[in-house]
Design an enzyme around this catalytic site. Structure first.
Site, PDB file in Angstrom:
ATOM      1  N   ASP A  98      11.485   6.111  10.327  1.00 36.26           N
ATOM      2  CA  ASP A  98      10.987   5.370   9.093  1.00 36.26           C
ATOM      3  C   ASP A  98      11.937   6.031   7.849  1.00 36.26           C
ATOM      4  O   ASP A  98      12.246   5.426   7.053  1.00 36.26           O
ATOM      5  CB  ASP A  98       9.452   5.818   8.778  1.00 36.26           C
ATOM      6  CG  ASP A  98       8.585   4.881   9.166  1.00 36.26           C
ATOM      7  OD1 ASP A  98       9.058   3.830   9.932  1.00 36.26           O
ATOM      8  OD2 ASP A  98       7.335   4.959   8.929  1.00 36.26           O
ATOM      9  N   HIS A 141       4.464   6.172  -0.701  1.00 33.40           N
ATOM     10  CA  HIS A 141       3.875   7.037   0.181  1.00 33.40           C
ATOM     11  C   HIS A 141       4.571   8.574   0.065  1.00 33.40           C
ATOM     12  O   HIS A 141       3.969   9.401   0.750  1.00 33.40           O
ATOM     13  CB  HIS A 141       4.315   6.378   1.661  1.00 33.40           C
ATOM     14  CG  HIS A 141       3.773   5.171   1.937  1.00 33.40           C
ATOM     15  ND1 HIS A 141       2.430   4.963   1.872  1.00 33.40           N
ATOM     16  CD2 HIS A 141       4.313   3.942   2.339  1.00 33.40           C
ATOM     17  CE1 HIS A 141       2.237   3.778   1.997  1.00 33.40           C
ATOM     18  NE2 HIS A 141       3.253   2.910   2.358  1.00 33.40           N
ATOM     19  N   GLY A 149       6.853   6.978   5.066  1.00 33.71           N
ATOM     20  CA  GLY A 149       6.828   5.538   4.947  1.00 33.71           C
ATOM     21  C   GLY A 149       8.042   4.934   4.038  1.00 33.71           C
ATOM     22  O   GLY A 149       7.673   4.152   3.181  1.00 33.71           O
ATOM     23  N   ASP A 176       0.372  -3.398  -3.118  1.00 32.92           N
ATOM     24  CA  ASP A 176       0.903  -3.270  -1.967  1.00 32.92           C
ATOM     25  C   ASP A 176      -0.018  -3.577  -0.677  1.00 32.92           C
ATOM     26  O   ASP A 176      -1.071  -2.959  -0.891  1.00 32.92           O
ATOM     27  CB  ASP A 176       1.852  -2.120  -1.885  1.00 32.92           C
ATOM     28  CG  ASP A 176       2.797  -1.872  -0.852  1.00 32.92           C
ATOM     29  OD1 ASP A 176       3.932  -1.902  -1.246  1.00 32.92           O
ATOM     30  OD2 ASP A 176       2.539  -1.546   0.341  1.00 32.92           O
ATOM     31  N   HIS A 178       0.049  -1.703   1.806  1.00 33.43           N
ATOM     32  CA  HIS A 178      -0.358  -0.499   2.404  1.00 33.43           C
ATOM     33  C   HIS A 178      -0.978   0.455   1.071  1.00 33.43           C
ATOM     34  O   HIS A 178      -0.663   0.340   0.181  1.00 33.43           O
ATOM     35  CB  HIS A 178       1.039   0.366   2.773  1.00 33.43           C
ATOM     36  CG  HIS A 178       1.905  -0.190   3.863  1.00 33.43           C
ATOM     37  ND1 HIS A 178       2.830  -1.261   3.789  1.00 33.43           N
ATOM     38  CD2 HIS A 178       2.002  -0.254   5.259  1.00 33.43           C
ATOM     39  CE1 HIS A 178       3.553  -1.723   4.616  1.00 33.43           C
ATOM     40  NE2 HIS A 178       2.839  -0.846   5.736  1.00 33.43           N
ATOM     41  N   ASP A 265       4.212  -7.079   0.407  1.00 27.90           N
ATOM     42  CA  ASP A 265       4.160  -7.284   1.968  1.00 27.90           C
ATOM     43  C   ASP A 265       3.030  -7.534   2.379  1.00 27.90           C
ATOM     44  O   ASP A 265       2.428  -7.463   3.574  1.00 27.90           O
ATOM     45  CB  ASP A 265       4.693  -5.811   2.561  1.00 27.90           C
ATOM     46  CG  ASP A 265       3.977  -4.671   1.719  1.00 27.90           C
ATOM     47  OD1 ASP A 265       3.117  -4.806   1.016  1.00 27.90           O
ATOM     48  OD2 ASP A 265       4.292  -3.617   2.221  1.00 27.90           O
ATOM     49  N   TYR A 307       9.153  -7.355   3.209  1.00 27.66           N
ATOM     50  CA  TYR A 307      10.215  -7.277   4.201  1.00 27.66           C
ATOM     51  C   TYR A 307      10.551  -8.613   4.620  1.00 27.66           C
ATOM     52  O   TYR A 307      11.257  -8.940   5.483  1.00 27.66           O
ATOM     53  CB  TYR A 307       9.721  -6.212   5.290  1.00 27.66           C
ATOM     54  CG  TYR A 307       9.255  -5.095   4.647  1.00 27.66           C
ATOM     55  CD1 TYR A 307      10.200  -4.032   4.273  1.00 27.66           C
ATOM     56  CD2 TYR A 307       7.890  -4.775   4.367  1.00 27.66           C
ATOM     57  CE1 TYR A 307       9.784  -3.090   3.576  1.00 27.66           C
ATOM     58  CE2 TYR A 307       7.589  -3.655   3.931  1.00 27.66           C
ATOM     59  CZ  TYR A 307       8.415  -2.590   3.570  1.00 27.66           C
ATOM     60  OH  TYR A 307       8.049  -1.461   2.851  1.00 27.66           O
TER      61      TYR A 307
HETATM   62 ZN    ZN Z   1       3.940  -1.324   1.925  1.00 23.78          ZN
END
Ligand code: ZN
Length: 382
Positions: A98, A141, A149, A176, A178, A265, A307
């Protein structure tokens, strides 16, 4: 939705260098996404608008980076960037798939952090009503002593530290897919920054955190809100959760600045995640955030994950148009059609999930909202 600015002073903070640093050949974060985005913004006429400026980003200083990162960690990133071999880098989260490292990573990240700082300074000084730094946000992150991340130095935490230092209260909204765990951690004990993250639940997705029960500590108790959603949550369901939590909490907090992380994302074609938003669902969120921003008077926006190249280029172009209060045409300029088989900014929505699954998603999300109402809302008298 409340009234937006008629002709907001808008800044896009971007430089081509920000789209040229590839973490590793197979890494899913492809910086070329920002170049496609910028090309599409230009082809759509956004960069020629009278109320849109394109200031260059500055570079963040080491001192600024160290306002939210341990000097040992900052020094090791700098050493690796200069070509040194750092045997202990694994304990700082560096050198993983990552977070691969190679020469130049310090300088590239310092420019990325600097782009967010530039956007923040334009807004806090009043030179812009809204400033968008699309290369920022992807570091949400990053932790005080480690990379995580895809994040190295947490630009949002660094920028908001500077704002708090200047006496400003900031509402941070992270859309996001995440959980924005590094940003939450950076201000977890503070009542000067309200962090709200709406994301796919950590039950199913990295980083495995972002539950409703994470409400802050000490003075920060109640100033961290999380909205974990079920996989395959679609536009309508996502917006129900957004509407029920974000506007009331932000209005009750009465911030001086709105700071938004606009990861895309959440898109239904994103290869790393499982939410099911469309570009139009995303852009409706940007417009709602714009309504809140106009009430507050200051809006800093950064990018984030994303992505799928077409979704990123179209979504962040739509976002900049919404910020500048400009109506894009429906059609994407023809030279961008090779990015995907779509010729429009808006998506053809995905095939609806079967009713049984929609009901399961709604049950999960309703429980999430009920928990937020009982845990967080009373602290704000709502
Ligand atoms: Zn994300």
């Amino acid at each position: 939705m409340t009234q937006y600015w008629t002709q907001p002073k808008t800044a896009l903070v971007y430089a081509d260098e920000l789209s040229q640093y590839q973490l590793s050949p197979e890494h899913p974060l492809r910086p070329i996404r920002l170049q496609h985005m910028h090309d599409l913004m230009r082809a759509s006429g956004l960069l020629d608008l009278a109320n849109v400026a394109s200031p260059a980003p500055r570079v963040a200083t080491k001192q600024e980076i160290e306002t939210s990162h341990d000097p040992d960690y900052v020094s090791i990133v700098e050493a690796i960037s200069n070509g040194a071999i750092a045997p202990g880098m694994g304990e700082f989260g560096l050198g993983s798939s990552d977070n691969p490292v190679r020469p130049g990573i310090y300088e590239t990240t310092a420019l990325c952090v600097g782009s967010t700082l530039t956007a923040s300074e334009l807004v806090t000084s009043g030179k812009a009503d809204v400033a968008f730094a699309p290369a920022g946000g992807v570091h949400h992150h990053a932790m005080p002593r480690s990379a995580a991340g895809f994040g190295i130095f947490n630009d949002a935490v660094i920028a908001m530290n500077a704002m708090v230092e200047a006496g400003l209260r900031v509402a941070y909204i992270d859309i996001d897919c995440h959980h924005g765990d590094g940003v939450q951690m950076g201000h977890y004990d503070s009542d000067q920054v309200l962090t709200i993250s709406i994301h796919e639940s950590g039950q199913w997705l990295f980083p495995g955190t972002g539950y409703v029960q994470e409400i802050g500590v000490g003075d920060g108790t109640g100033y961290s809100a999380n909205i974990p959603l079920a996989p395959y949550t679609q536009d309508d369901q996502w917006h129900t959760a957004f509407d029920e939590v974000i506007p009331p909490l932000v209005r009750a907090f009465k911030p001086d600045v709105l700071f938004t992380q606009l990861g895309i994302d959440t898109h239904f074609q994103d290869p790393l995640t499982h939410l099911s938003l469309t570009t139009q669902g995303f852009n409706l969120a940007v417009k709602k955030l714009g309504g809140l921003a106009a009430e507050i008077g200051k809006w800093v926006a950064v990018g984030g994950g994303g992505y799928d190249l077409s979704a990123v280029a179209r979504s962040w172009t739509m976002a900049l148009a919404s910020m500048a209060n400009f109506d894009l045409p429906d059609q994407v300029p023809a030279e961008f059609n090779s990015l995907s088989n779509l010729t429009t900014f808006a998506d053809i929505p995905p095939v609806p999930t079967e009713q049984q699954y929609l009901d399961e998603i709604q049950t999960h999300n309703t429980q999430t909202l009920n928990e937020i109402r009982s845990l967080i809302f009373p602290k704000f008298g709502i």
